[in-house]
Write an enzyme that holds these catalytic residues in place. Structure first.
Site, PDB file in Angstrom:
ATOM      1  N   PRO A 116      67.984  43.822  69.110  1.00  0.00           N
ATOM      2  CA  PRO A 116      69.406  43.491  68.927  1.00  0.00           C
ATOM      3  C   PRO A 116      70.221  44.741  68.631  1.00  0.00           C
ATOM      4  CG  PRO A 116      68.029  41.928  67.758  1.00  0.00           C
ATOM      5  CD  PRO A 116      67.110  43.000  68.272  1.00  0.00           C
ATOM      6  N   CYS A 117      71.398  44.831  69.217  1.00  0.00           N
ATOM      7  CA  CYS A 117      72.153  46.088  69.193  1.00  0.00           C
ATOM      8  C   CYS A 117      73.172  46.180  68.075  1.00  0.00           C
ATOM      9  CB  CYS A 117      72.856  46.286  70.538  1.00  0.00           C
ATOM     10  SG  CYS A 117      74.104  45.022  70.893  1.00  0.00           S
ATOM     11  N   GLN A 118      73.380  45.119  67.290  1.00  0.00           N
ATOM     12  CA  GLN A 118      74.474  45.137  66.311  1.00  0.00           C
ATOM     13  C   GLN A 118      74.363  46.304  65.332  1.00  0.00           C
ATOM     14  OE1 GLN A 118      72.700  42.523  67.200  1.00  0.00           O
ATOM     15  NE2 GLN A 118      73.907  40.640  67.302  1.00  0.00           N
TER      16      GLN A 118
END
EC number: 2.1.1.37
Length: 415
Positions: A116-118
């Site tokens: 996940p890139c958050q």
């Protein structure tokens, strides 16, 4: 050639590799709804390959249930979608499930996927109290490396946001490279533009390609790649029925025109004749008035709406010093839209349909097309039936299929 997809999401990257002729061994995904989407997509391919695609069409028409659809599939295909979070508490179980699918017969050619890139994104860091420094997702690349060590694929493809370069002052990327090297892999980091791969969307992403140190690949130049496939965004909307805010159908809607050259070349419309998930969210009257102003401003003056230029009676946000473009039209006459992100699941203000008469934000299917998902790709929810929010979230988090496909084709000869 086979592959494992880690942090698979709904399977945009995997769709590209599957189209290019690769065979998935397993998809690992923590989100329940996305895992159902992966199983439904696996059903599509299984039925297509066994010349029984009519059953899949029956599902898209609503004639059979999801349970009915899955009953047509071998259990091992359903089990290849592993709905668990990657981490120390689940890895051994995930390993055993993957090994069961491998049956000891094959080595893994490729691992694909990105955490996940958050935690790495500039927006995520801006919104976080601690700049995402305490977010455990910063270190999911360590888990990725554990899978490289376990399965020793010939190569891997790791996708993430450009913000990974600057996250932690660059230390995460440096540590990542050192860890991958320790596990036996050299890497090359590409900064790619999705529109160069035929996607009608401005999307900047980091693609890390890694390879085992026992061979030296002649890597493609993904930084400067050009597919030659271009069109205006209007091509994506041309054959879809006009709907109003809150309208549309989850299943079994008809197209209003034949497919155009872009839709065919991009594999968005293929043999499918049933349109699904062309559903628009409802909007408050005030928002619809703002949408009309934004569309009129773009269509007539080619100018974006600045929030501070709205009449005072329409300005309800306290923040007047940033996010001036929070209301933005998906301009039909441009070759690429703004980036589709997961926030589209919360509201559609940043994705206003360019037709003032429809006066709404874009539908699930329109968002999926911007991400180059084919129309026969159905996005599931936890429960069966229309799940607009779950679908938007999966689409916003996805890797565009065309981007994945071209990368898959480019490294195919290397494998």
């Amino acid at each position: 050639m086979n592959y494992i997809d880690l942090f698979a999401g709904a399977g945009g990257l995997s769709e590209g590799f599957k189209r290019a002729g690769y065979s998935p061994v397993a998809h690992v995904e923590i989100d329940v709804a996305a895992s159902y989407s992966l199983r439904t997509r696996a059903a599509y391919y299984y039925l297509k390959e066994s010349d029984r695609l009519n059953h899949y069409h029956s599902y898209l028409k609503g004639d059979i249930t999801r349970k009915d659809l899955y009953s047509l599939m071998p259990q091992e295909i359903l089990d290849s979608v592993i709905n668990l979070g990657i981490g120390d508490e689940n890895n051994q179980k995930i390993f055993s499930l993957i090994d069961k699918n491998l049956q000891g017969n094959n080595e893994i050619d490729l691992i694909v996927g990105g955490p996940p890139c958050q935690a790495y994104s500039l927006v995520g860091r801006a919104r976080s109290e601690h700049g995402m420094k305490k977010d455990s997702r910063n270190f999911l690349y360590v888990q990725y490396a554990n899978y490289l060590e376990k399965y020793k694929p010939k190569m891997f493809v790791f996708e993430n946001v450009l913000g990974l370069k600057s996250a932690g002052g660059g230390v995460y990327l440096q540590n990542m490279e050192k860890l991958f090297y320790k596990k036996g892999y050299s890497i090359h980091i590409f900064s790619v533009k999705a529109e160069n791969f035929g996607v009608l969307q401005k999307r900047r992403r980091l693609i890390i390609i890694g390879w085992r140190k026992d061979f030296i690949p002649n890597l493609p130049d993904l930084d400067n790649y050009k597919s030659g496939l271009t069109a205006n965004v209007s091509s994506l909307f041309a054959d879809l029925p006009a709907i109003q805010a809150g309208e549309g159908k989850d299943k079994f809607l008809n197209y209003t025109a034949n497919k155009n050259e872009y839709l065919e070349a991009a594999h968005i419309r293929n043999e499918i004749t049933t349109l699904t998930q062309h559903i628009a969210r409802p909007h408050a009257l005030q928002d619809k008035e703002i949408y009309r102003i934004a569309v009129d401003k773009w269509n007539n003056d080619k100018e974006r709406l600045n929030y501070n230029d709205l009449p005072d009676r329409l300005k309800t946000h306290e923040n007047r010093s940033s996010f001036f473009d929070r209301f933005k039209v998906v301009a039909a006459d441009l070759e690429a839209s703004q980036t589709v992100v997961a926030h589209i699941a919360k509201d559609g203000h940043y994705y206003i349909h360019p037709d003032e008469l429809q006066n709404r934000s874009i539908s699930v299917r329109e968002a999926a097309r911007l991400q180059s998902f084919p129309d026969d790709f159905y996005f599931e929810g936890v429960k069966e039936g229309a799940n607009r929010t779950a679908a938007f979230k999966q689409i916003g988090n996805a890797v565009p299929c065309l981007l994945g496909q071209q990368i898959a084709v480019e490294i195919k000869d290397l494998l």
